[in-house]
Design an enzyme around this catalytic site. Structure first.
Site, PDB file in Angstrom:
ATOM      1  N   ASN A 190      -6.378 -12.110   5.856  1.00 17.72           N
ATOM      2  CA  ASN A 190      -6.626 -12.036   4.403  1.00 17.72           C
ATOM      3  C   ASN A 190      -5.649 -12.918   3.617  1.00 17.72           C
ATOM      4  O   ASN A 190      -6.011 -13.460   2.571  1.00 17.72           O
ATOM      5  CB  ASN A 190      -6.576 -10.583   3.928  1.00 17.72           C
ATOM      6  CG  ASN A 190      -7.818  -9.815   4.375  1.00 17.72           C
ATOM      7  OD1 ASN A 190      -8.926 -10.366   4.367  1.00 17.72           O
ATOM      8  ND2 ASN A 190      -7.649  -8.565   4.800  1.00 17.72           N
ATOM      9  N   TYR A 204       2.418  -3.598  17.619  1.00 17.82           N
ATOM     10  CA  TYR A 204       3.281  -4.416  16.759  1.00 17.82           C
ATOM     11  C   TYR A 204       3.508  -5.792  17.393  1.00 17.82           C
ATOM     12  O   TYR A 204       3.251  -6.825  16.771  1.00 17.82           O
ATOM     13  CB  TYR A 204       4.601  -3.674  16.571  1.00 17.82           C
ATOM     14  CG  TYR A 204       5.603  -4.319  15.641  1.00 17.82           C
ATOM     15  CD1 TYR A 204       5.405  -4.326  14.260  1.00 17.82           C
ATOM     16  CD2 TYR A 204       6.775  -4.879  16.145  1.00 17.82           C
ATOM     17  CE1 TYR A 204       6.336  -4.900  13.412  1.00 17.82           C
ATOM     18  CE2 TYR A 204       7.721  -5.440  15.302  1.00 17.82           C
ATOM     19  CZ  TYR A 204       7.496  -5.446  13.931  1.00 17.82           C
ATOM     20  OH  TYR A 204       8.429  -6.006  13.091  1.00 17.82           O
ATOM     21  N   VAL A 263      -3.419  -4.600   2.738  1.00 19.09           N
ATOM     22  CA  VAL A 263      -3.730  -5.985   3.143  1.00 19.09           C
ATOM     23  C   VAL A 263      -4.811  -6.078   4.218  1.00 19.09           C
ATOM     24  O   VAL A 263      -5.246  -7.176   4.543  1.00 19.09           O
ATOM     25  CB  VAL A 263      -2.470  -6.770   3.609  1.00 19.09           C
ATOM     26  CG1 VAL A 263      -1.466  -6.923   2.491  1.00 19.09           C
ATOM     27  CG2 VAL A 263      -1.851  -6.147   4.857  1.00 19.09           C
ATOM     28  N   ASN A 274       0.832  -1.218   0.000  1.00 19.49           N
ATOM     29  CA  ASN A 274       0.000   0.000   0.000  1.00 19.49           C
ATOM     30  C   ASN A 274       0.865   1.267   0.000  1.00 19.49           C
ATOM     31  O   ASN A 274       0.347   2.373   0.085  1.00 19.49           O
ATOM     32  CB  ASN A 274      -0.970   0.012   1.194  1.00 19.49           C
ATOM     33  CG  ASN A 274      -0.254   0.224   2.517  1.00 19.49           C
ATOM     34  OD1 ASN A 274       0.971   0.186   2.593  1.00 19.49           O
ATOM     35  ND2 ASN A 274      -1.020   0.428   3.579  1.00 19.49           N
TER      36      ASN A 274
END
Ligand code: NAD
Ligand code: UDP
Length: 313
Positions: free
Chosen positions: A99, A145, A57, A32
């Site tokens: 995904n 994260y 994503v 992206n």
């Protein structure tokens, strides 16, 4: 072979795509461009076997046909960058893994996930083996994260148990080298670019915290070995350089590569910054017959030349 690589415009994605292309494969890169380095994409696009898809994503992946192998790298990796939009970092780790699974579920395409040494948090066991479950602050500023990556590992493991479809998980330790974005905020890119600009090197805290720095060609070699390892070996496996340096020792190495003593400036330590980190790579040695070859000074020299080169255009 035909590969899908998410996060292709990033530091590791670009090095991986270049390696796959060199081996004569076809590569579809998906990104992206949130932390991707535009220069990387320009380079990859020069190869006719590379094609690019701009996509986030966190959304279901578009139909791109069948692949022999799926590398999932999409996710910002530099602390200031992943902390800039923490909810998006979470979505990228968790929904990105979801995904990816949805994309390969029916075909059973092998899915390779890039996890991180951050799953060990601020480790109380040293060096870190894969069997150590970690010490992560679940509500701290790194959690978007660390917990995102831990969640993705859990999801892939459940997907594997439920479907038996092939997966591979690697836990990457601090890596550096060409195709890093000079402004991405990680310690080696900061220090080398500050040195080039004649600015003081910004040490957060007192510089006694340690990291183990892996040169990118070693890391990519380890990832490719993992890709080709027997299907029953799913990891997670540590990939990193087991030689540990404090930041003050890192600066000594930078001094010898530069040939002069850089100025330093001490700044406050960010929250939850791990005090020490070093991979135990016995599993990678045993299962992948892999260990890093490039010493820190050699790698720093090559990375310094890269940063100088891209400044000259
Ligand atoms: P990077 O920030 O240089 O590259 C990440 C790439 O992913 C960028 O091109 C970015 O634009 C893209 N991206 C981010 N969010 C996205 C999204 N939602 N959809 C699509 N693309 C997206 O980081 P890197 O160093 O190349 O790291 C690659 C992977 O390796 C990451 O998953 C990271 O967590 C992991 N890793 C890296 C290191 C390291 O030292 N470099 C250490 C541990 C783990
Ligand atoms: N760091 C530093 N100066 C910088 C950037 C980072 O002292 O300009 C420190 C940071 O606080 C951490 C270590 O260097 O202790 C490694 O930071 P990096 O962001 O590269 O990766 P981390 O291992 O923390 O994810």
């Amino acid at each position: 072979m035909r590969y899908l690589v998410t996060g292709a415009a990033g530091f590791l994605g670009t090095n991986l795509c270049l390696n796959l292309l060199e081996d004569g494969n076809e590569v579809v890169g998906l990104d992206n461009l949130s932390t991707g380095f535009s220069r990387n994409l320009e380079l990859l696009k020069k190869n006719p076997d590379f094609s690019f898809v701009q996509h986030d994503v966190v959304l279901p992946l578009p139909g791109l046909g069948e692949f022999s192998f799926f590398y999932n790298l999409a996710c910002p990796a530099s602390p200031p960058r992943y902390q800039k939009d923490p909810l998006q970092t979470f979505r990228t780790s968790i929904w990105g893994a979801w995904n990816a699974i949805e994309y390969v579920r029916k075909t059973g395409t092998p899915l390779f996930h890039t996890s991180t040494s951050e799953v060990y948090g601020d480790p109380s066991v040293h060096p870190q083996k894969e069997t150590y479950w970690g010490n992560v602050n679940p509500i701290g500023i790194r959690a978007c994260y660390d917990e995102g990556k831990r969640g993705a590992e859990a999801m892939l493991s459940d997907y594997f148990r439920a479907s038996g479809n092939p997966i591979k998980i690697v836990r990457i330790f601090n890596t550096y080298g060409p195709h890093m974005d000079p402004s991405d905020g990680r310690v080696i890119s900061n220090f080398l670019n500050q040195a080039i600009e004649g600015k003081p090197l910004t040490i957060y805290g007192d510089g006694t915290q340690s990291r183990s720095f892996c040169y990118v060609s070693d890391l990519i070699a380890g990832m490719r070995r993992m890709e080709k390892s027997p299907a029953e070996f799913i990891g997670p496996v540590n990939i990193g350089n087991p030689t540990e340096f404090t930041l003050l020792e890192l600066i000594d190495s930078i001094e010898s590569v530069l040939g002069k003593k850089p100025e330093v400036e001490f700044l406050p330590l960010p929250g939850d910054d791990p005090k020490q980190r070093r991979p135990d790579i016995s599993l990678a040695k045993e299962k992948l017959n892999w260990e890093p070859k490039v010493q820190l000074k050699e790698g720093l020299g090559k990375t310094l030349s890269y940063f100088r080169e891209i400044r000259e255009g």
